[in-house]
Design a protein around this motif. Structure first.
Motif, short mmCIF file in Angstrom:
data_model
loop_
_atom_site.label_atom_id
_atom_site.label_comp_id
_atom_site.label_asym_id
_atom_site.label_seq_id
_atom_site.Cartn_x
_atom_site.Cartn_y
_atom_site.Cartn_z
N UNK A 78 0.80 -1.23 0.00
CA UNK A 78 0.00 0.00 0.00
C UNK A 78 0.83 1.27 0.00
N UNK A 79 2.15 1.17 -0.15
CA UNK A 79 3.00 2.36 -0.20
C UNK A 79 2.68 3.13 -1.49
N UNK A 80 2.31 4.41 -1.37
CA UNK A 80 2.02 5.18 -2.59
C UNK A 80 3.29 5.38 -3.42
N UNK A 81 3.14 5.28 -4.73
CA UNK A 81 4.26 5.42 -5.64
C UNK A 81 3.98 6.57 -6.60
N UNK A 82 4.96 7.48 -6.67
CA UNK A 82 4.90 8.60 -7.59
C UNK A 82 6.01 8.40 -8.61
N UNK A 102 0.19 6.56 -7.52
CA UNK A 102 -0.46 7.76 -6.98
C UNK A 102 -0.39 8.90 -7.99
N UNK A 103 0.69 8.94 -8.77
CA UNK A 103 0.85 10.00 -9.77
C UNK A 103 1.95 9.61 -10.75
N UNK A 116 2.98 19.16 -3.87
CA UNK A 116 1.52 18.93 -3.78
C UNK A 116 1.20 17.46 -4.00
N UNK A 117 1.88 16.84 -4.94
CA UNK A 117 1.64 15.43 -5.24
C UNK A 117 2.02 14.54 -4.06
N UNK A 125 -2.62 17.31 4.91
CA UNK A 125 -3.39 18.46 4.46
C UNK A 125 -2.54 19.64 4.03
N UNK A 126 -1.35 19.80 4.60
CA UNK A 126 -0.54 20.96 4.23
C UNK A 126 0.94 20.68 4.45
#
Length: 131
Positions: A78-82, A102-103, A116-117, A125-126
């Motif tokens: 589940x690790x997001x990958x960009x 993810x992107x 941002x990505x 959130x920030x």
């Protein structure tokens, strides 16, 4: 302002890209480990003291174990990958996104876009703007 316990892995076979992305992430309080190949990343993960990164930012085109192979290897975690890549092949982009990326950012890209990505991939959130 550091983001506690947040480690991102950055992989690119171009050392200057790794350094630049590491500096960019550090400028917004995110620590990064860098690696120059898929093999190096997998070796890092197999280390007894290593834990999964919060996110993986990886070049699509790396020798032997490319970004898509790393993506398949990490899918169960589940690790997001960009993906950050100069590859302009739309079929590759579609395959990466269909497999859960993810992107997919094309080089060159704006620093603010990457920040941002990463923020979106991590559900933060920030994050401060890059310096």
């Amino acid at each position: 302002m550091a983001t506690p316990n947040l480690m991102v892995a950055v992989g690119d076979d171009d050392a200057s890209v790794c350094r630049a992305l590491k500096r960019l992430l550090h400028s917004v309080g995110i620590s990064a480990n860098t690696f120059s190949s898929g093999e190096a990343f997998l070796e890092m993960l197999s280390s007894a003291t290593s834990s999964l990164p919060a996110c993986l930012i990886v070049d699509f085109e790396m020798p032997r174990i490319d970004g898509l192979k790393l993506q398949r290897h990490l899918a169960p975690t589940g690790v997001p990958i960009i993906f950050v890549t100069a590859t302009q092949d739309e079929a590759v982009r579609e395959k990466a996104l269909a497999q859960g990326a993810a992107a997919y950012l094309s080089k060159p890209f704006e620093s603010a876009v990457l920040i941002r990505t990463v923020r979106m991939a991590l559900g933060i959130p920030h994050l401060p703007e890059a310096l």
